[in-house]
Design a protein around this motif. Structure first.
Motif, PDB file in Angstrom:
ATOM      1  N   PHE A  80       0.923  -1.238  -0.047  1.00 28.33           N
ATOM      2  CA  PHE A  80      -0.047   0.115   0.028  1.00 28.33           C
ATOM      3  C   PHE A  80       0.851   1.254  -0.143  1.00 28.33           C
ATOM      4  O   PHE A  80       1.957   1.379   0.610  1.00 28.33           O
ATOM      5  CB  PHE A  80      -0.940   0.207   1.100  1.00 28.33           C
ATOM      6  N   SER A  81       0.322   2.325  -0.775  1.00 31.34           N
ATOM      7  CA  SER A  81       1.000   3.519  -0.732  1.00 31.34           C
ATOM      8  C   SER A  81      -0.212   4.708  -0.995  1.00 31.34           C
ATOM      9  O   SER A  81      -1.463   4.215  -1.187  1.00 31.34           O
ATOM     10  CB  SER A  81       2.043   3.723  -1.811  1.00 31.34           C
ATOM     11  N   GLN A  82      -0.025   5.947  -0.802  1.00 29.95           N
ATOM     12  CA  GLN A  82      -1.065   6.925  -1.062  1.00 29.95           C
ATOM     13  C   GLN A  82      -1.958   6.786  -2.394  1.00 29.95           C
ATOM     14  O   GLN A  82      -1.098   6.585  -3.469  1.00 29.95           O
ATOM     15  CB  GLN A  82      -0.397   8.228  -1.140  1.00 29.95           C
ATOM     16  N   GLY A  83      -3.202   6.458  -2.329  1.00 29.24           N
ATOM     17  CA  GLY A  83      -3.924   6.261  -3.337  1.00 29.24           C
ATOM     18  C   GLY A  83      -4.956   5.352  -3.401  1.00 29.24           C
ATOM     19  O   GLY A  83      -5.453   4.850  -2.161  1.00 29.24           O
ATOM     20  N   TYR A  84      -5.381   4.864  -4.325  1.00 27.99           N
ATOM     21  CA  TYR A  84      -6.670   3.982  -4.454  1.00 27.99           C
ATOM     22  C   TYR A  84      -6.227   2.448  -4.651  1.00 27.99           C
ATOM     23  O   TYR A  84      -5.319   2.347  -5.516  1.00 27.99           O
ATOM     24  CB  TYR A  84      -7.776   4.271  -5.359  1.00 27.99           C
ATOM     25  N   PHE A  85      -6.661   1.463  -4.059  1.00 26.24           N
ATOM     26  CA  PHE A  85      -6.511  -0.160  -4.438  1.00 26.24           C
ATOM     27  C   PHE A  85      -7.481  -0.982  -4.669  1.00 26.24           C
ATOM     28  O   PHE A  85      -8.609  -0.705  -3.945  1.00 26.24           O
ATOM     29  CB  PHE A  85      -5.623  -0.477  -3.079  1.00 26.24           C
ATOM     30  N   PHE A  86      -7.358  -1.867  -5.473  1.00 29.49           N
ATOM     31  CA  PHE A  86      -8.502  -3.022  -5.337  1.00 29.49           C
ATOM     32  C   PHE A  86      -7.664  -3.939  -4.691  1.00 29.49           C
ATOM     33  O   PHE A  86      -6.481  -4.283  -4.981  1.00 29.49           O
ATOM     34  CB  PHE A  86      -8.454  -3.333  -6.977  1.00 29.49           C
ATOM     35  N   CYS A  87      -8.413  -4.904  -3.593  1.00 34.95           N
ATOM     36  CA  CYS A  87      -7.743  -5.735  -2.775  1.00 34.95           C
ATOM     37  C   CYS A  87      -8.535  -6.706  -2.440  1.00 34.95           C
ATOM     38  O   CYS A  87      -9.943  -6.487  -2.276  1.00 34.95           O
ATOM     39  CB  CYS A  87      -6.920  -5.040  -1.545  1.00 34.95           C
ATOM     40  N   TYR A  88      -8.190  -7.756  -1.963  1.00 32.42           N
ATOM     41  CA  TYR A  88      -9.152  -9.055  -1.134  1.00 32.42           C
ATOM     42  C   TYR A  88      -9.455  -8.695   0.121  1.00 32.42           C
ATOM     43  O   TYR A  88      -8.683  -7.789   0.996  1.00 32.42           O
ATOM     44  CB  TYR A  88      -8.444 -10.366  -1.386  1.00 32.42           C
ATOM     45  N   THR A  89     -10.432  -9.424   0.816  1.00 36.07           N
ATOM     46  CA  THR A  89     -10.740  -9.278   2.168  1.00 36.07           C
ATOM     47  C   THR A  89      -9.601  -9.317   2.843  1.00 36.07           C
ATOM     48  O   THR A  89      -9.291  -8.389   3.892  1.00 36.07           O
ATOM     49  CB  THR A  89     -12.028  -9.966   2.427  1.00 36.07           C
ATOM     50  N   GLU A  90      -8.700 -10.165   2.967  1.00 37.05           N
ATOM     51  CA  GLU A  90      -7.831 -10.564   3.775  1.00 37.05           C
ATOM     52  C   GLU A  90      -6.408  -9.451   3.767  1.00 37.05           C
ATOM     53  O   GLU A  90      -5.641  -9.555   4.645  1.00 37.05           O
ATOM     54  CB  GLU A  90      -7.080 -11.950   3.631  1.00 37.05           C
ATOM     55  N   ASP A  91      -6.401  -8.880   2.745  1.00 38.80           N
ATOM     56  CA  ASP A  91      -5.546  -7.904   2.886  1.00 38.80           C
ATOM     57  C   ASP A  91      -5.814  -6.580   2.961  1.00 38.80           C
ATOM     58  O   ASP A  91      -5.257  -5.506   2.751  1.00 38.80           O
ATOM     59  CB  ASP A  91      -5.034  -7.854   0.978  1.00 38.80           C
ATOM     60  N   LEU A  92      -6.992  -6.184   3.420  1.00 38.64           N
ATOM     61  CA  LEU A  92      -7.400  -4.757   3.800  1.00 38.64           C
ATOM     62  C   LEU A  92      -6.699  -4.220   4.855  1.00 38.64           C
ATOM     63  O   LEU A  92      -6.274  -4.993   6.068  1.00 38.64           O
ATOM     64  CB  LEU A  92      -8.925  -5.028   4.114  1.00 38.64           C
TER      65      LEU A  92
END
Length: 521
Positions: free
Chosen positions: A485-497
């Motif tokens: 993760f860094s500054q911005g928007y991400f698509f991720c799975y539940t376990e990676d929140l």
């Protein structure tokens, strides 16, 4: 050339009318529904090559893509530059390839079978039902691949019969190189098997060892090698060979013994179904003299040999699909039409007329039911579509009953009306009610929410390529992967929140939820 009964002036007008009708139907509403199935993958790769200004290295969401060389993507790029990045442009070359191969089939068949049979062969190919109501409405690779591959098989016979072996090998290997750069290794068996079949049949096998053949091989090597040399200036080439060979092996042997047995039974039956209307001739061609009839015309017998020898490869391959043998469809139509039209069966006309009447009658019932089907409530102007279809089919039924046209022409006309109805109805349902329509709407929403901000996939997040295509199109940049993760928007799975984040949106892929979040360290 065969001397068959020429078309009457009425039949010529009849054919021109329905040809114009079906060409219109192929393009009508072609661009109103979202990309789905494999379409967004083809469009996405072309789009990323444009955005990254690199036409040699195909990528998918920024990752190197090795499953198909990029010739078809280059055509899509051309289409996007002419028509814009949209659904129409994605499907234009696929549909146009089908129509162009129908024209080539007509011109080639006319030279050896005469005008009347050539028209029937070309129409039968254009209206083959698997293509008519499925693949001709998709921006997929297979119809363009057939446009490259079928002329290879035509060229072997044409130049072989003239003894112009240099032209034969240059044409064959030039087109094979283009087919390879379209779909990879599958181009090689068509060329290799067909050359072996033709020169063995002609008892000229030694021609394959002369310099003319090796010059053709050299042309293939220069064209294909030239592309991979250019690719090597940017990335390592080894990934191509690993992927292409692995895929070919998996398609040939995957699935196990029981799946292979099922395929042996189902594949020929599916092929016969998909070759309708030409397979309507099957009942009238099985007779004692059929082999002699087929051998009486050299092109027809060559068509039998080429079809059976190439068909066997996909029949014995567990993952063989009907679309893989589209290059053989013109030959199957040629053989069936020739054998059916020249058969001496006295009841042939009565049988085909009954087929045309039954088909027209069933289609009238189908059109009449359109306004009353709950599944078609989203379709606009249903009563207009019903009136148009019933009117055309009723007129056609009257022409058939009055014997104004030979019965097989009436069968072809029914299929033209079928495609017209398809083009009025199916694009609307795909536009309004499918999962792809929801994916497009979701991608447009996400693009607006993340406009001007960094957007990534976290790790190996897999998601609908329809979403990705429209997201990249709207944002004008590649949706790349990022490991943390860094500054911005991400698509991720539940376990990676992460522990702290701002939820933005949600989608699912194969039942697994994927979250769009805003991360601020």
């Amino acid at each position: 050339m065969l001397n068959t009964t020429p078309f009457s002036p009425f039949e010529k007008g009849f054919l021109w009318f329905f040809l114009c009708l079906v060409v219109f139907a192929f393009y009508y509403q072609l661009g109103i529904y979202p990309l789905f199935l494999e379409e967004p993958r083809r469009g996405l790769i072309a789009l990323e090559m444009m955005m990254q200004d690199n036409y040699w290295v195909p990528t998918q969401t920024g990752d190197l893509y090795f499953r198909k060389p990029p010739l078809y993507n280059w055509l899509l790029i051309l289409s996007y530059k002419v028509f814009g990045v949209n659904e129409w442009a994605t499907r234009f070359f696929s549909v146009s390839s089908h129509l162009l191969l129908g024209l080539i089939t007509y011109l080639f068949s006319k030279r050896y079978l005469g005008n009347a049979l050539a028209v029937l062969v070309a129409f039968s190919y254009l209206l083959a039902v698997d293509i008519l109501v499925y693949f001709s409405a998709l921006g997929e690779i297979d119809l363009f691949y057939a446009l490259l591959t079928t002329p290879i098989l035509f060229g072997i016979f044409h130049y072989g019969e003239k003894g112009s072996y240099l032209k034969l090998f240059l044409l064959v290997y030039g087109l094979t190189a283009l087919a390879f750069l379209t779909k990879g290794l599958s181009a090689l068996p068509f060329t290799g098997i067909s050359l072996l079949v033709y020169f063995s049949w002609k008892k000229r096998f030694r021609e394959l060892f002369f310099w003319r053949h090796w010059l053709g091989v050299l042309l293939f090597s220069v064209l294909v090698g030239g592309y991979f040399y250019q690719y090597s200036q940017y990335e390592e080439v080894s990934g191509w060979w690993t992927t292409l060979f692995r895929e070919s092996a998996e398609k040939a042997t995957g699935g196990g013994f029981s799946k292979w047995i099922n395929h042996l039974i189902a594949f020929p039956l599916d092929t016969l179904k998909n070759l309708l209307p030409a397979t309507f001739f099957l009942p009238v061609i099985f007779r004692k003299q059929i082999i002699q009839l087929l051998k009486a015309n050299r092109l027809v017998w060559y068509g039998v040999l080429v079809f059976l020898s190439n068909f066997a490869v996909y029949w014995l391959s567990t993952e063989g699909r009907s679309r893989y043998i589209y290059p053989l469809f013109p030959f199957a139509c040629l053989v069936l039409i020739y054998a059916g039209e020249l058969s001496g069966v006295r009841w042939k006309d009565k049988y085909l007329r009954a087929v045309s009447i039954v088909c027209a009658g069933l289609m009238i019932i189908a059109f009449a039911a359109i306004p009353f089907l709950p599944s078609l409530e989203a379709v606009d102007n249903r009563w207009v579509i019903t009136g148009m279809g019933v009117f055309l089919l009723t007129v056609l039924l009257g022409i058939t009953l009055k014997r104004r046209v030979r019965p097989y022409l009436a069968v072809l006309a029914v299929l033209c009306v079928l495609r017209l109805g398809f083009s009025f109805i199916v694009p609307q349902t795909r536009e309004k009610t499918t999962g792809a329509a929801k994916d497009k709407a979701l991608a447009t929403e996400f693009a607006l929410l993340t406009e001007g901000k960094p957007l990534y996939r976290l790790g190996d997040v897999r998601m609908s390529l329809t979403v990705v295509f429209y997201l990249e199109r709207e944002r004008g940049e590649v949706l790349k992967q990022k490991g943390e993760f860094s500054q911005g928007y991400f698509f991720c799975y539940t376990e990676d929140l992460p522990t702290t984040y701002q939820p933005v949106g949600e989608l699912s892929y194969h039942g697994e939820p994927i979250y769009l979040i805003r991360y601020t360290p």
